[in-house]
Each structure stands twice: as C-alpha cells, then as structure tokens.
Design an enzyme around this catalytic site. Structure first.
Site, short mmCIF file in Angstrom:
data_model
loop_
_atom_site.label_atom_id
_atom_site.label_comp_id
_atom_site.label_asym_id
_atom_site.label_seq_id
_atom_site.Cartn_x
_atom_site.Cartn_y
_atom_site.Cartn_z
N VAL A 148 -2.53 -1.81 -5.99
CA VAL A 148 -1.91 -0.53 -6.36
C VAL A 148 -2.10 0.48 -5.22
CG1 VAL A 148 -2.00 1.42 -8.00
CG2 VAL A 148 -2.16 -0.93 -8.85
N ALA A 154 3.71 6.33 0.53
CA ALA A 154 3.46 7.61 1.21
C ALA A 154 3.94 7.56 2.66
CB ALA A 154 1.98 7.96 1.15
N VAL A 208 0.36 -0.18 -2.49
CA VAL A 208 1.68 0.34 -2.87
C VAL A 208 1.72 1.86 -2.64
CG1 VAL A 208 3.24 0.76 -4.84
CG2 VAL A 208 2.18 -1.50 -4.54
N HIS A 209 0.65 2.55 -3.07
CA HIS A 209 0.56 4.01 -2.94
C HIS A 209 0.65 4.45 -1.48
CE1 HIS A 209 -0.78 8.09 -3.81
NE2 HIS A 209 -1.85 7.93 -3.04
N VAL A 210 -0.14 3.80 -0.62
CA VAL A 210 -0.15 4.17 0.79
C VAL A 210 1.18 3.81 1.45
CG1 VAL A 210 -1.28 3.80 3.02
CG2 VAL A 210 -2.65 3.97 0.96
#
Ligand code: HEM
Length: 235
Positions: free
Chosen positions: A181, A189, A184-186
């Site tokens: 997760v 971004a 995916v977040h980085v």
C-alpha cells in the site's frame, strides 16, 4: 484564506504560478514522522523476517538492537498515524462520486482527467487516496495489536505460544500488505506531477488543484462545502 490567487493584482507578478495552500506545517511534520517511522519499521522488520535480509540489522546497531527498537518504532508509527487519522478521516469518507471515479480509473491513469464530467469532480481526496487511507488505518491497527502479542520483552506472560504463532503470521501478512500500500501511495504521489510539493512546501499550483481536485478548489474559492466542515485551504 492564504491563497496567492486571490491577492490584489498589483501583488501578482506575471509568470508566478498561482498557488493554493493544502497542508499546514503541523500536518506535514505529522506526515513525515509517520513516513519515516514506516520506512524504519519496514527495514527493521524485514531484517528480522528473513535470514537473507539479516544484514539490514547493521543499520540499527546489530540484531539485539533491531529487536529492541522495532516495536518502539511501531509505537511511534501508531501514535503518529493516529494524528493523521484524526486530521483527515472526515475528508476520506466515501461518497457516491468516488465509486464513479473508480469506474474511470483507466482515464485517470492515462492522464485524461479532463474527460471527466461535473459528476466526477474530485474533492480534497480521490477514491484511490481514500482507499490508501482506510487500508493503512486498518493495517496499522492489525500490526500494533498482533505486534503486542509477540512483544516478548513486556507481554510474554500474557499470551500463549499458540496465540503467538497466529500473531506472527498475521503480523507478517499485514506488514507485507502495508508495504505494498505504501508503494502505491508513493508511486501515485510521484506519478501525479506536482503532488510531492503538497507535503514538502504545503502548497500546490492552481493548475494542479483544477486538474486533479476541482471540487476542492471550487469549495475553497466560493468558501462553500456541500456537507463537510473540512473544506479549509490547508489542514
Ligand atoms: C515515505 C514516503 C511517502 C511519501 C513520498 C508520501 C507523500 C505524500 C504526499 C505527496 C501526500 C499529499 C497528497 C495530496 O495531498 O494529494 C501524502 C498524503 C498523505 N500521506 Fe503520505 N507519503 C509517504 C509515506 C506515507 C506513509 C508511510 C503514510 C501512512 C502510514 C502516509 C500517509 C498519508 C496520508 C494519510 C496522507 C493524506 C491523504 C489522505 O488522507 O488520503 N504517507 N503523502
């Protein structure tokens, strides 16, 4: 609101990008403490997870230190994420438009958000960000509760071997999912250009806000929000 786009024209210099505040300094410090602790937690956890990654213990002063420090970093992550949770949970509540946004994921990934209709204008967070938020919230609860069961230094007498076996399995699976997760977040971004500065400088360009979070921008400009008290420029 401290938006440079609403400053009197004589203060706006041609060529200056219009910027919109997105995060306060407090929120950014809170975020980066959370991010740093998750990275350190992942490194120290992986070091203890597999003999092939044992060399990572060198980063923490050896095997014993890694074992001692890892749970404490977990406590820091938990407390720090709690701060983020209370700041942002309201803005991450699922709305009908989020389900529509999910059906247009292909357009979003292909950088064709302009094709959106008014129905899919996005508020402060899109459906993808909301899913990251709620899955991290759940995973961190699972990680801390299973972690306490296997924290022998303080809690060994309260749990059985069988409970510890289950907790190790749950803890490892939750950790691997949390790392995915986080990736995916980085990735998101970095992929959505102009996003990183939201968390470094606290502001984004007006163009970024118009393109990716138009509903949020409209609410800022008109000072009106459908139903949420959270439509302030930066939090
Ligand atoms: C170390 C790498 C990380 C980077 C580069 C990063 C980057 C960012 C950026 C740029 C934003 C702003 C997005 C926007 O306003 O649209 C953001 C928001 C956020 N990040 Fe991170 N982040 C990292 C790690 C983490 C970790 C480890 C967590 C949680 C465990 C986290 C939780 C959040 C939350 C809760 C938000 C607010 C968005 C929301 O509530 O949906 N971040 N991050």
């Amino acid at each position: 609101m401290s938006m440079r786009d609403v400053a009197p024209t004589d203060q706006v210099h041609p060529g200056d990008p219009v910027t919109v505040d997105r995060y306060t300094a407090g929120a950014r410090i809170n975020h980066w403490i959370t991010a740093t602790s998750l990275v350190l937690l992942a490194l120290s956890g992986l070091a203890l997870f597999s003999p092939s990654l044992y060399f990572l213990t060198e980063l923490f002063g050896g095997g014993q230190w890694t074992r001692t420090i890892h749970p404490w970093i977990g406590v820091v992550l938990f407390v720090s994420f709690l701060g983020l949770f209370f700041r942002f949970w309201r803005l991450n509540l699922w709305e009908r438009n989020d389900s529509v946004w999910m059906t247009k994921l292909r357009d979003v990934l292909a950088n064709r958000e302009e094709a959106d209709t008014a129905l899919t204008e996005v508020g402060k967070y899109n459906a993808g960000q909301k899913m990251v938020f709620w899955s991290m919230s759940l995973l961190i609860i699972v990680l801390i509760s299973s972690g306490v069961v296997i924290w022998d230094q303080y809690f060994s007498q309260y749990t059985s071997v069988e409970q510890k076996r289950i907790a190790v399995l749950v803890h490892s699976i939750a950790a691997i999912v949390a790392i995915c997760v986080w990736i995916v977040h980085v990735y998101a971004a970095i992929w959505v250009r102009g996003t990183i500065r939201a968390m470094t400088r606290g502001s984004v360009t007006g163009g970024w806000a118009w393109k990716h979070h138009r509903k949020w921008l409209r609410e800022l400009v008109t000072g009106r929000s459908d139903h949420k008290p959270g439509a302030t420029p930066a939090e």
